[in-house]
Enzyme design. Structure first.
Site, PDB file in Angstrom:
ATOM      1  N   GLU A   1      -6.462   1.973  -1.592  1.00 30.51           N
ATOM      2  CA  GLU A   1      -6.706   3.762  -1.376  1.00 30.51           C
ATOM      3  C   GLU A   1      -4.503   3.473  -0.916  1.00 30.51           C
ATOM      4  OE1 GLU A   1      -7.266   4.768   2.428  1.00 30.51           O
ATOM      5  OE2 GLU A   1      -6.995   6.256   2.804  1.00 30.51           O
TER       6      GLU A   1
ATOM      7  N   ARG B   1     -10.172 -12.035   3.163  1.00 31.20           N
ATOM      8  CA  ARG B   1      -8.333 -11.442   3.642  1.00 31.20           C
ATOM      9  C   ARG B   1      -7.938 -12.178   4.126  1.00 31.20           C
ATOM     10  NH1 ARG B   1      -8.452  -6.557   6.934  1.00 31.20           N
ATOM     11  NH2 ARG B   1      -7.461  -6.080   5.929  1.00 31.20           N
TER      12      ARG B   1
ATOM     13  N   LYS C   1      -1.648  -1.822   7.868  1.00 32.61           N
ATOM     14  CA  LYS C   1      -1.161  -0.694   7.661  1.00 32.61           C
ATOM     15  C   LYS C   1      -0.595   0.045   8.387  1.00 32.61           C
ATOM     16  CE  LYS C   1      -3.030  -0.189   2.744  1.00 32.61           C
ATOM     17  NZ  LYS C   1      -4.075   1.516   2.581  1.00 32.61           N
TER      18      LYS C   1
END
Length: 506
Positions: free
Chosen positions: A32, A258, A268
């Site tokens: 994204e 992950r 983030k």
RNA sequence: UCGGGGAUGGUGUAAUUGGUAACACAACUGGUUCUGGUCCAGUCAUUGGGGGUUCGAGUCCUCCUCCCCGAACCA
């Protein structure tokens, strides 16, 4: 390093053996554009691209740009550059927003099939009706609207007839489903915001769930890989694709754990906090785990890739030691780096028996120094040596602790590629700080070898005072003292290493 | 509370798919070395717990424990 096979490779091999797809393997990396790439993304990238390559397939870079409120073109460009630096080239670069028209058409299709409806309730009402873990949801009063009305309302949504939050398009699945994701998820919401690519053309935007699998199908993706937290979305992913008229076999989603690393953060939000609060200088601050930061710090992209390759993929939540990444960097750097001598904290060293040249000035000798002991092909360079040098402050101790092998009064050491020297004296100022060291050199040890083969316990770096160039050096350490930042107090800022950077200049 | 996923040394990944625990990082010993680097040698786990099947189980069955994810009009 041995390349071990992971469950994803086995899965794809199996699909190929069973001819599950009538097309070649195709994967995609779907960031994204609301932040820059970090080491966690690198793992996903390596998985997506390497898997595709390994099975003669291709991998796309697709920007998941379905939320105009948070996304930006600058991130798109940044991500493209980061990916290039890592060493991967996507088959095509595309965007979820490329598919807004198709997505819209498919949404009308679902409405006509009675599989989607416009819900006029507030997000709070919808959330409340969704139920909870173990508590079934209740159906919206608008769930039974007729297709024609839904279609009319949906078009009005598209045409800007309603303010934000007035209504949404929902899939009609099952409000009692054990998997919360299938309790009539939202497909479209109203946002009167301009999108960095589609401008003001749309005021309704698809949600992740309604865009992702469909984008995969449009691109002919076979294996849609994502992280574990999307596991529950998999049923929805398949449900949507199962309702659409697709000519190819539909892609399917598989999740992997992950990448987490000790002593750093990859969320983030936390990265942004560090930047916004001025803890670090920006997205490329060398203490961050972002790719641009690793690049700035001098990490070879190839070592990041081999790290990712070797940690493989599994479904177990885990956290790798940051030292493992660093060891890949050291291995690579050790083999390719040309060595140079630099003195960070200088102390003056005078060789009292150093000869003068014909003009009465101290002689300057150009010593040959090996560039890289790991690679002969890197050759040698000439470095000026004279009677006044700088050595590292730490390389001299008046009162040496046990096992200190470097320079001390009376000791003999080697100056790398220079001469053996022996310390005869030193001067301190009134406050006891070291001012200067006096040594004599042995002219027979030119190049750092003694003809009588006598050994010396240490080899020191040096720089000729007359020829030295000044500069500034920043020494970076890990940003967090705790293995898992924020684990103790819940706030990562409590675990900051306040000595994470030391800048030296002279 | 319900659903989904997971558990192998200090860390992480592996184990010919039921055949006698491997590799890397870290640590520690010792050796080599013109970088206290590199390199070399060595040490470091019977697989979350109980029960079962089997000649044989990390791999199969069963019960238990613990951990992670999920109730955005985020992705």
């Amino acid at each position: 390093m041995e390349a071990r096979t992971n469950f994803l490779q086995e899965m794809i091999s199996e699909d190929i053996k069973k001819r599950r797809f009538n097309r070649s393997i195709r994967t995609r990396f779907p960031p994204e554009p609301n932040g820059y790439l970090h080491i966690g993304h690198a793992k996903a990238i390596c998985l997506d691209f390497d898997l595709a390559n390994e099975f003669d397939g291709t991998c796309n870079l697709r920007f998941d740009d379905t939320n105009p409120d948070t996304e930006d073109k600058a991130y798109v460009e940044g991500i493209i550059n980061d990916l290039k630096w890592l060493g991967y080239e996507p088959e095509i670069i595309c965007y979820a927003s490329d598919y807004f028209d198709q997505l819209y058409a498919w949404a009308e299709l679902l409405i006509n099939d009675g599989l989607a409806y416009v819900d006029d309730q507030s997000s709070a009402q919808i959330s409340e009706q969704r139920g909870g873990f173990g508590k079934p949801g209740v159906e919206s009063p608008f769930r039974t609207r007729h297709s024609e009305e839904n279609l009319k309302l949906f078009r009005q949504m598209r045409d800007g007839a309603f303010p934000e939050g007035h209504c949404v398009l929902r899939a009609r699945i099952d409000m009692q489903h054990d998997n919360m994701q299938l309790r009539d998820p939202v497909m479209y919401r109203i946002r009167h915001a301009s999108h960095y690519r589609t401008g003001d053309h749309w005021c309704i935007y698809p949600t992740y769930d309604w865009a992702h699998g469909q984008g995969d199908a449009i691109e002919g993706i076979t294996h849609s890989l994502c992280t574990l937290e999307f596991s529950d979305n998999r049923d929805l992913y398949s449900w949507f694709l199962g309702k659409l008229p697709l000519s190819d076999q539909a892609p399917y989603q598989t999740e992997f754990a992950r990448l987490e690393l000790t002593h750093t953060v990859t969320s983030k939000r936390k990265l942004r906090d560090l930047i916004d609060n001025g803890v670090v200088s920006g997205w490329d601050d060398p203490r961050l785990p972002t790719l641009r930061a690793l690049k700035k710090r001098g990490y070879p992209a190839s070592s990041v890739r081999s790290f990712c390759k070797d940690i493989g993929a599994a479904r177990t939540n885990s956290r790798h030691a940051i030292e493992l990444l660093e060891s890949y960097v050291r291995v690579k750097l050790n083999s390719v780096s040309q060595r140079r001598m630099a003195i960070l904290k200088p102390v003056k060293l005078t060789i009292t028996n150093w000869p003068d040249d014909e003009n009465g000035d101290p002689l300057v000798e150009w010593r040959e120094v090996i560039n890289n002991p790991e690679n002969e092909l890197d050759g040698v360079r000439l470095v000026p040596f004279s009677g006044t040098l700088y050595i590292e402050e730490d390389d001299f101790k008046v009162n040496p602790p046990p096992k200190f092998f470097r320079l001390t009064p009376g000791a003999e050491v080697r100056l790398r590629s220079g001469y053996f020297i022996t310390c005869n004296d030193y001067v301190e100022n009134s406050s006891g700080e070291l001012q200067e060291i006096y040594c004599t050199y042995d002219p027979d040890t030119a190049g750092g070898k003694a003809p009588d083969n006598r050994k010396v316990k240490a080899t020191l770096h040096w720089v000729s005072a007359e020829h030295a160039v000044t500069g500034a050096v920043s020494l970076y350490d890990r940003l967090f003292t705790a293995e898992i930042p924020g684990e103790a107090t819940g706030d990562v800022m409590d675990d900051l290493n306040h000595q994470s950077v030391e800048t030296l200049s002279n």
